[in-house]
Scaffold this motif. Structure first.
Motif, PDB file in Angstrom:
ATOM      1  N   GLY A   1       0.752  -1.281  -0.101  1.00 44.82           N
ATOM      2  CA  GLY A   1       0.073   0.096  -0.078  1.00 44.82           C
ATOM      3  C   GLY A   1       1.032   1.206   0.043  1.00 44.82           C
ATOM      4  O   GLY A   1       1.621   1.335   0.731  1.00 44.82           O
ATOM      5  N   CYS A   2       0.725   2.158  -0.932  1.00 43.48           N
ATOM      6  CA  CYS A   2       1.604   3.118  -1.155  1.00 43.48           C
ATOM      7  C   CYS A   2       0.786   4.415  -1.673  1.00 43.48           C
ATOM      8  O   CYS A   2      -0.294   4.342  -2.040  1.00 43.48           O
ATOM      9  CB  CYS A   2       2.671   2.887  -2.105  1.00 43.48           C
ATOM     10  SG  CYS A   2       2.441   2.487  -3.797  1.00 43.48           S
ATOM     11  N   ALA A   3       1.460   5.598  -1.432  1.00 47.55           N
ATOM     12  CA  ALA A   3       0.913   6.915  -2.060  1.00 47.55           C
ATOM     13  C   ALA A   3       0.909   6.713  -3.522  1.00 47.55           C
ATOM     14  O   ALA A   3       1.405   6.186  -4.292  1.00 47.55           O
ATOM     15  CB  ALA A   3       1.928   8.100  -1.850  1.00 47.55           C
ATOM     16  N   PRO A   4      -0.336   7.299  -4.264  1.00 51.52           N
ATOM     17  CA  PRO A   4      -0.573   7.018  -5.859  1.00 51.52           C
ATOM     18  C   PRO A   4       0.718   7.617  -6.581  1.00 51.52           C
ATOM     19  O   PRO A   4       0.873   6.935  -7.536  1.00 51.52           O
ATOM     20  CB  PRO A   4      -1.744   8.058  -5.976  1.00 51.52           C
ATOM     21  CG  PRO A   4      -2.418   8.214  -4.592  1.00 51.52           C
ATOM     22  CD  PRO A   4      -1.225   8.184  -3.393  1.00 51.52           C
TER      23      PRO A   4
ATOM     24  N   ALA B   1       3.069   4.467  -6.887  1.00 52.58           N
ATOM     25  CA  ALA B   1       2.346   3.157  -7.012  1.00 52.58           C
ATOM     26  C   ALA B   1       3.533   2.516  -8.239  1.00 52.58           C
ATOM     27  O   ALA B   1       3.513   1.397  -8.205  1.00 52.58           O
ATOM     28  CB  ALA B   1       1.043   3.296  -7.383  1.00 52.58           C
ATOM     29  N   ALA B   2       3.561   3.276  -9.399  1.00 57.56           N
ATOM     30  CA  ALA B   2       4.206   2.581 -10.429  1.00 57.56           C
ATOM     31  C   ALA B   2       5.726   2.173 -10.043  1.00 57.56           C
ATOM     32  O   ALA B   2       6.336   1.271 -10.521  1.00 57.56           O
ATOM     33  CB  ALA B   2       4.385   3.540 -11.777  1.00 57.56           C
TER      34      ALA B   2
ATOM     35  N   VAL C   1       6.724   1.269  -6.951  1.00 62.30           N
ATOM     36  CA  VAL C   1       6.521   0.020  -6.123  1.00 62.30           C
ATOM     37  C   VAL C   1       6.035  -1.097  -6.969  1.00 62.30           C
ATOM     38  O   VAL C   1       6.972  -2.161  -6.708  1.00 62.30           O
ATOM     39  CB  VAL C   1       5.615   0.404  -5.063  1.00 62.30           C
ATOM     40  CG1 VAL C   1       5.146  -0.801  -4.190  1.00 62.30           C
ATOM     41  CG2 VAL C   1       5.939   1.520  -4.108  1.00 62.30           C
ATOM     42  N   ALA C   2       5.518  -0.978  -7.872  1.00 66.91           N
ATOM     43  CA  ALA C   2       4.965  -2.233  -8.659  1.00 66.91           C
ATOM     44  C   ALA C   2       6.146  -2.634  -9.308  1.00 66.91           C
ATOM     45  O   ALA C   2       6.426  -3.778  -9.737  1.00 66.91           O
ATOM     46  CB  ALA C   2       3.726  -1.980  -9.713  1.00 66.91           C
ATOM     47  N   ALA C   3       7.045  -1.738 -10.019  1.00 66.56           N
ATOM     48  CA  ALA C   3       7.996  -2.023 -10.755  1.00 66.56           C
ATOM     49  C   ALA C   3       9.241  -2.883 -10.041  1.00 66.56           C
ATOM     50  O   ALA C   3       9.846  -3.650 -10.298  1.00 66.56           O
ATOM     51  CB  ALA C   3       8.770  -0.833 -11.353  1.00 66.56           C
ATOM     52  N   LEU C   4       9.365  -2.128  -8.444  1.00 68.18           N
ATOM     53  CA  LEU C   4      10.527  -2.827  -7.607  1.00 68.18           C
ATOM     54  C   LEU C   4       9.993  -4.245  -7.226  1.00 68.18           C
ATOM     55  O   LEU C   4      10.818  -5.015  -7.119  1.00 68.18           O
ATOM     56  CB  LEU C   4      10.325  -1.874  -6.344  1.00 68.18           C
ATOM     57  CG  LEU C   4      11.317  -0.601  -6.534  1.00 68.18           C
ATOM     58  CD1 LEU C   4      10.880   0.113  -5.317  1.00 68.18           C
ATOM     59  CD2 LEU C   4      12.728  -0.996  -6.852  1.00 68.18           C
ATOM     60  N   MET C   5       8.760  -4.522  -7.103  1.00 66.13           N
ATOM     61  CA  MET C   5       8.119  -5.795  -6.729  1.00 66.13           C
ATOM     62  C   MET C   5       8.527  -6.805  -7.962  1.00 66.13           C
ATOM     63  O   MET C   5       9.275  -7.983  -7.461  1.00 66.13           O
ATOM     64  CB  MET C   5       6.638  -5.777  -6.340  1.00 66.13           C
ATOM     65  CG  MET C   5       6.206  -5.169  -5.193  1.00 66.13           C
ATOM     66  SD  MET C   5       4.553  -5.346  -4.472  1.00 66.13           S
ATOM     67  CE  MET C   5       3.378  -4.856  -5.656  1.00 66.13           C
ATOM     68  N   ARG C   6       8.128  -6.489  -8.981  1.00 66.67           N
ATOM     69  CA  ARG C   6       8.481  -7.344 -10.177  1.00 66.67           C
ATOM     70  C   ARG C   6      10.014  -7.713 -10.363  1.00 66.67           C
ATOM     71  O   ARG C   6      10.667  -8.679 -10.287  1.00 66.67           O
ATOM     72  CB  ARG C   6       7.882  -7.184 -11.432  1.00 66.67           C
ATOM     73  CG  ARG C   6       8.041  -7.828 -12.694  1.00 66.67           C
ATOM     74  CD  ARG C   6       7.365  -7.795 -13.859  1.00 66.67           C
ATOM     75  NE  ARG C   6       7.549  -8.909 -14.627  1.00 66.67           N
ATOM     76  CZ  ARG C   6       6.605  -9.036 -15.868  1.00 66.67           C
ATOM     77  NH1 ARG C   6       5.919  -7.805 -16.256  1.00 66.67           N
ATOM     78  NH2 ARG C   6       7.022 -10.055 -16.600  1.00 66.67           N
TER      79      ARG C   6
ATOM     80  N   ARG D   1       1.959   0.423 -17.497  1.00 67.95           N
ATOM     81  CA  ARG D   1       2.340  -0.137 -18.847  1.00 67.95           C
ATOM     82  C   ARG D   1       3.639  -1.007 -18.838  1.00 67.95           C
ATOM     83  O   ARG D   1       3.427  -2.055 -19.501  1.00 67.95           O
ATOM     84  CB  ARG D   1       2.123   0.779 -19.993  1.00 67.95           C
ATOM     85  CG  ARG D   1       0.731   1.250 -20.420  1.00 67.95           C
ATOM     86  CD  ARG D   1       0.211   1.886 -21.493  1.00 67.95           C
ATOM     87  NE  ARG D   1      -1.016   2.310 -21.720  1.00 67.95           N
ATOM     88  CZ  ARG D   1      -2.057   1.395 -22.268  1.00 67.95           C
ATOM     89  NH1 ARG D   1      -1.557   0.242 -22.609  1.00 67.95           N
ATOM     90  NH2 ARG D   1      -3.139   1.816 -22.399  1.00 67.95           N
ATOM     91  N   SER D   2       4.505  -0.140 -18.313  1.00 69.37           N
ATOM     92  CA  SER D   2       5.892  -0.983 -18.247  1.00 69.37           C
ATOM     93  C   SER D   2       6.244  -2.097 -17.322  1.00 69.37           C
ATOM     94  O   SER D   2       7.113  -2.619 -17.472  1.00 69.37           O
ATOM     95  CB  SER D   2       6.959   0.241 -17.967  1.00 69.37           C
ATOM     96  OG  SER D   2       6.837   0.712 -16.528  1.00 69.37           O
TER      97      SER D   2
END
Length: 461
Positions: A339-342, A345-346, A348-353, A448-449
């Motif tokens: 859960g993160c600030a808007p 978000a992109a 954090v999502a990239a870091l997880m992958r 998208r990335s």
């Protein structure tokens, strides 16, 4: 105990000692009822559960050739507390409140369990009340309509929780049209359309002697529980002398999954974006479950895990971040939540992958392996201080796994895991189709990335 103990359905009696000098016993009664107990030295309380291997995945749509039963499993979880011919809903509540006990139920994707925790002296009462509820619920029409409203309120509460929304959408995205993708509690449409007759048929079809598994852990006398249970079920009209075999366990072969979408964005005016990113995982009986436990620990369990250290500690991008890996009879998921600030978000999502791919390409260090083994050993031992956990372990062993592995055996399996095993599994998972769900005030173009999906689905709620 050396190694796991198999639990063949055709073996009427089993008895063995487990880690901590507990005594595990299992009886398969002539009618097909299975009773498992774990007596824990020094315990003064016990937790008992009445299980059926019927969950949300087992409900039928209206076009299935069966009566439509969507929502029935969740309805029954509520209605079995609402009264029998012998007890009102208040009587059931008072029985446990008067002795300081706890009672509740849980509906899951592949099972339903009604349970209670009481002092040892009150265990016969718990057996009697739960047996009455399980066999003799009235499913009163007025109570049915009252609980429909209660369940709709429960679903509305969950719908206001962005983490719940993200989780439900994630399972839908990864598992596609598989029945496991459906929400456990149903949705407002299915709950609104459910009928008392359909729920009654679901109840009578699945709450039978051959379906019932009773597990007890703590201060328990196995023979006394079997006698009390048999007496209570006979009083309810069950014919316990009739020969019957327990229902077969589910087939453990992996199902073919077709993800519905790689990217789902649910736009909500929240302060945070709730992200869940992941892939299809392992089934519950996969030989690599111990490897997955180590991988998940290194990757996203605890404050020293890679996700926590990279996303929260080094970059300060999220308060809550972790990974999870539930497994079912023919499917599973491996996921990451944050859960993160808007605005973050992109990233954090990239870091997880990226962290999953880094684990796949570079593996784990000796320190990480040692720490994961220690974490799993300590966490497991602490969890087993609670009779609830032991009771649930018995139920899972009987319903899903077909074997009982005590703490020592579980740790032996973990200790055999190598760094190469973890890297190989990480590479396997990283190569699987990725699904990302984002719930909050964010635009799909930001992701998208991260995923390979040219036309993401966007829902506005």
């Amino acid at each position: 105990m050396n190694g796991a103990v198999d639990l063949p359905l055709g073996t009427p009696e089993l008895e063995f000692r487990a880690a901590g000098d507990t005594l595990v016993r299992r009886s398969v009664l002539p009618s097909g009822i299975r009773v498992l107990s774990e007596r824990v030295p020094g315990s003064r309380s016990a937790t008992i559960g009445f299980w059926v291997a019927v969950g949300s995945r087992d409900e039928h749509p209206s076009d299935s050739g069966h009566p439509a039963t969507f929502g029935s499993t969740h309805f029954l979880e509520h209605l079995l507390f609402k009264g029998t011919a012998a007890r009102t809903a208040l009587d059931i509540a008072v029985a446990f409140d008067a002795v300081g006990g706890e009672h509740n139920a849980v509906t899951a994707k592949e099972y339903t369990c009604y349970y209670a925790k009481v002092q040892d002296r009150d265990l016969p009462m718990a057996v009697e009340v739960l047996a009455d509820m399980f066999t003799s619920s009235l499913l009163d029409p007025d109570e049915f309509e009252s609980e429909r409203r209660v369940i709709l309120e429960e679903l509305a509460m969950a719908g206001d929780d962005p983490a719940d929304v993200a989780s439900e959408r994630f399972f839908e995205a990864v598992l596609g049209r598989h029945p496991l993708a459906r929400p456990i509690g149903g949705d407002p449409e299915t709950i609104g359309a459910a009928t008392r007759d359909a729920v009654w048929e679901h109840y009578r079809a699945n709450y039978r002697p051959q379906d019932l598994v009773v597990t007890v852990a703590g201060a328990v006398d196995h023979d006394r529980v079997v006698a009390d249970l048999s007496r209570a079920l006979a009083a309810a009209g069950w014919r316990l002398d009739d020969e019957g075999a327990p229902v077969e366990r589910r087939d453990g072969g992996p199902a073919t999954l077709v993800a519905t979408t790689a990217l789902t964005v649910v736009e909500k005016p929240n302060e945070q974006v709730n992200l869940v990113l992941g892939v299809p995982g392992l089934v519950a009986t996969d030989d690599r479950r111990a490897v997955l436990s180590v991988l998940n620990t290194v990757f996203g369990a605890g404050m020293s895990s890679r996700l926590f250290q990279e996303v929260r500690e080094r970059r300060g991008l999220a308060y809550s971040v972790y990974s999870f890996a539930p497994g079912y009879s023919d499917a599973g998921v491996f996921g990451m939540y944050a859960g993160c600030a808007p605005r973050n978000a992109a990233t954090v999502a990239a870091l997880m992958r990226t962290e999953l791919e880094r684990l796949a390409h570079h593996g784990v260090t000796p320190d990480e392996m040692e720490r994961a083994v220690g974490y799993l050993g300590g966490a497991s031992a602490l969890a087993l201080e609670d009779s609830d956990t032991r009771m649930s372990r018995l139920g899972r062993a009987e319903l899903a796994l077909g074997e009982f592995a005590d703490l020592d055996e579980a740790l032996r399996r973990v200790a055999r895991v190598t760094a190469d095993d973890v890297q190989a599994l990480a590479a396997d998972l990283a190569a699987r189709p990725v699904s990302l769900v984002a719930v909050g005030p964010v635009d799909e173009h930001a992701f998208r990335s991260v995923v390979d999906q040219p036309e993401p689905r966007t829902d506005v709620a």
